[in-house]
Structures are given as C-alpha cells and as structure tokens.
Design a protein around this motif. Structure first.
Motif, PDB file in Angstrom:
ATOM      1  N   ARG A   1       0.815  -1.205   0.000  1.00 53.58           N
ATOM      2  CA  ARG A   1       0.000   0.000   0.000  1.00 53.58           C
ATOM      3  C   ARG A   1       0.854   1.262   0.000  1.00 53.58           C
ATOM      4  N   ALA A   2       2.141   1.141  -0.306  1.00 51.07           N
ATOM      5  CA  ALA A   2       3.038   2.291  -0.277  1.00 51.07           C
ATOM      6  C   ALA A   2       2.834   3.220  -1.469  1.00 51.07           C
ATOM      7  N   MET A   3       2.231   2.709  -2.547  1.00 44.47           N
ATOM      8  CA  MET A   3       2.007   3.539  -3.724  1.00 44.47           C
ATOM      9  C   MET A   3       0.866   4.508  -3.447  1.00 44.47           C
ATOM     10  N   ALA A   4       1.144   5.794  -3.595  1.00 42.83           N
ATOM     11  CA  ALA A   4       0.122   6.820  -3.401  1.00 42.83           C
ATOM     12  C   ALA A   4      -0.328   7.316  -4.767  1.00 42.83           C
ATOM     13  N   LEU A   5      -1.294   6.624  -5.339  1.00 40.90           N
ATOM     14  CA  LEU A   5      -1.798   7.004  -6.648  1.00 40.90           C
ATOM     15  C   LEU A   5      -2.702   8.224  -6.515  1.00 40.90           C
ATOM     16  N   ASN A   6      -2.628   9.122  -7.489  1.00 36.22           N
ATOM     17  CA  ASN A   6      -3.587  10.222  -7.473  1.00 36.22           C
ATOM     18  C   ASN A   6      -4.914   9.712  -8.040  1.00 36.22           C
ATOM     19  N   VAL A   7      -5.913  10.574  -8.109  1.00 36.53           N
ATOM     20  CA  VAL A   7      -7.256  10.149  -8.487  1.00 36.53           C
ATOM     21  C   VAL A   7      -7.289   9.567  -9.906  1.00 36.53           C
ATOM     22  N   VAL A   8      -6.629  10.225 -10.847  1.00 32.57           N
ATOM     23  CA  VAL A   8      -6.635   9.743 -12.234  1.00 32.57           C
ATOM     24  C   VAL A   8      -5.928   8.395 -12.333  1.00 32.57           C
TER      25      VAL A   8
END
Length: 76
Positions: A44-51
């Motif tokens: 869960r370390a990946m912080a994806l933005n909304v897009v």
C-alpha cells in the motif's frame, strides 16, 4: 466459428486492461520517480492520485472481464 466474438472480446479486454494498468503505473512513476514502489505494487506504499487510481481500477476491471469471457468461452 461461433466463438469468434468471445475470442475477439477476450483479447480486446485483456489488451486494453493491461494497457490501462501499465499506463497508470507509468504515470505514477513519471510523477514520483518511485521505481521501487512499482516493483512492489501489491504494497500500500504507492500513493496514486485520483486519475491514476481510476485508470488502475478500470484496467483491473477489464482484466476481470477478460477472465470471465475466457471462462465463458471454455464452457461453451
């Protein structure tokens, strides 16, 4: 053959889903430069933005559709 539409849909969904997921991860990598986060994408370390998140989920949904179509093809 009667299975032609299923084969075409299966391949299209598979390729489109894979492309969407890879594009989401490419956008993440370009934005953050975090290559190690891509290698360990299940964390869960990946912080994806909304897009990026929507692209990833859409791609996963298409991959799931491809799997369902493949099972339907195998059962027919």
């Amino acid at each position: 053959s009667t299975l032609f539409p299923y084969t075409t849909l299966f391949r299209s969904a598979l390729i489109a889903g894979l492309c969407l997921v890879l594009y989401a991860y490419f956008r993440y990598w370009r934005r953050t430069g975090d290559g190690q986060g891509l290698v360990m994408f299940w964390r869960r370390a990946m912080a994806l933005n909304v897009v990026e998140f929507k692209l990833q989920r859409g791609g996963i949904a298409l991959l799931l559709v491809a799997v369902v179509l493949r099972f339907a093809q195998a059962l027919l």
